[in-house]
Design an enzyme around this catalytic site. Structure first.
Site, mmCIF file in Angstrom:
data_model
loop_
_atom_site.group_PDB
_atom_site.id
_atom_site.type_symbol
_atom_site.label_atom_id
_atom_site.label_comp_id
_atom_site.label_asym_id
_atom_site.label_seq_id
_atom_site.Cartn_x
_atom_site.Cartn_y
_atom_site.Cartn_z
ATOM 1 N N ARG A 1 -12.545 6.553 -1.540
ATOM 2 C CA ARG A 1 -11.373 5.694 -1.346
ATOM 3 C C ARG A 1 -11.652 4.323 -1.940
ATOM 4 O O ARG A 1 -12.809 3.919 -2.076
ATOM 5 C CB ARG A 1 -11.066 5.550 0.153
ATOM 6 N N HIS B 1 -3.716 -5.581 1.844
ATOM 7 C CA HIS B 1 -3.423 -5.833 3.258
ATOM 8 C C HIS B 1 -4.075 -7.186 3.567
ATOM 9 O O HIS B 1 -4.476 -7.901 2.686
ATOM 10 C CB HIS B 1 -4.063 -4.771 4.152
ATOM 11 N N CYS C 1 0.784 -1.235 0.000
ATOM 12 C CA CYS C 1 0.000 0.000 0.000
ATOM 13 C C CYS C 1 0.816 1.287 0.000
ATOM 14 O O CYS C 1 1.203 1.755 -1.049
ATOM 15 C CB CYS C 1 -0.996 -0.036 1.156
#
Ligand code: GLN
Length: 264
Positions: free
Chosen positions: A132, A207, A95
């Site tokens: 997002r 993640h 990320c």
């Protein structure tokens, strides 16, 4: 046998459980009798520490922490990291850290943060009003040669299951994508590319943490690190991954993807 795992900025860059990647690597080594040393690579760290690590882990971070990291990761430190990755030291970057390995990251607020330029890609946040990219992420690893190496290990195409939460969108230039998105946004929600692959370094928005959910990537990294260090072919002792496999099956089922092979 022993490996030293360099952990980039552990306190500044470890969002969404990314420290789990370090724990996963450590445990999978220890269960096989391989000694592990965790080397934090942080602001106070001397350059010599960068030089002696066999594997590098970088986690996610929010924009503000990324800026602090990039102010520190300059000059000799940047050169040491660049050199290691260019020479094939295996690494996994999640990320925020891949954004810093590209040419730049443009946050929602504030100035463009210059990256190391090691991965030929750029990352931009489209602004605070923009949505997002959040949710479960599934992608097939397609990069060469990792895709075929993992397929040989697993007996099926390697599928990564993760979770993404990023505002930045990454656009690849002359660098291989790590894989192709099956579900989720991936690099930018537009071109279905997922992550990037350079030498033996894996960059991804996944993640999870990534490695416990996709333990075969952990083993690929460990084997690469040992092979480079001891200059011999390494066959890792198989571990019992039944729990991880049933977790992967359950997740794919929940996402309506049970027809995919589950990477046993
Ligand atoms: N700051 C970056 C973004 O929002 C990375 C976030 C993260 O590491 N989860 O794009």
């Amino acid at each position: 046998m022993k490996i030293a795992i360099g952990w980039l900025y552990p306190t500044l860059m470890s969002t969404y459980g990314d420290r789990g990647n370090v724990i996963c690597l450590q445990r999978r080594c220890q269960w096989r009798g391989i000694e592990v040393e965790i080397v934090p690579l942080k602001r106070e760290t001397e350059i010599a520490e960068f030089d002696r690590v066999d594997l590098i882990v970088g986690g996610g971070a929010q924009d503000r922490q990324q800026e602090i990291v990039m102010r520190d990761l300059q000059g000799a430190k940047a050169a040491a990291l660049q050199q290691k990755l260019a020479q094939g030291t295996p690494g996994v970057f999640t990320c925020g850290s891949p954004q810093l390995l590209g040419h730049y990251y443009e946050p929602a607020l504030g100035k463009r943060i210059k990256g190391l330029g090691l991965l030929d890609m750029v990352s931009q946040h489209p602004g605070i009003e923009a949505q997002r990219c959040i949710g479960n992420l599934v992608f097939e690893i397609t990069a060469t040669p990792i895709a075929s190496e993992l397929e040989a290990m697993l007996g099926e195409k390697p599928v990564v299951i993760g979770f993404e939460n990023h505002g930045g969108r990454t656009y690849l230039q002359d660098v291989q994508p790590l894989g192709r998105v099956i579900k989720g946004y991936g690099n930018n929600g537009e071109d279905r590319t997922a992550g990037a692959f350079y030498q033996n370094a894996i960059a991804t928005y996944a993640h999870g943490p990534l490695l416990p959910k996709n333990y075969f990537i952990a083993d690929w990294l460990i084997a690469k690190a040992l092979q480079r260090k001891y200059e011999t072919k390494i066959a890792l002792t198989p571990l019992d991954d039944a729990l991880a496999i049933s977790g992967r099956k359950a997740m794919l089922q929940r996402l309506g993807l049970s027809k995919l092979a589950v990477a046993k």
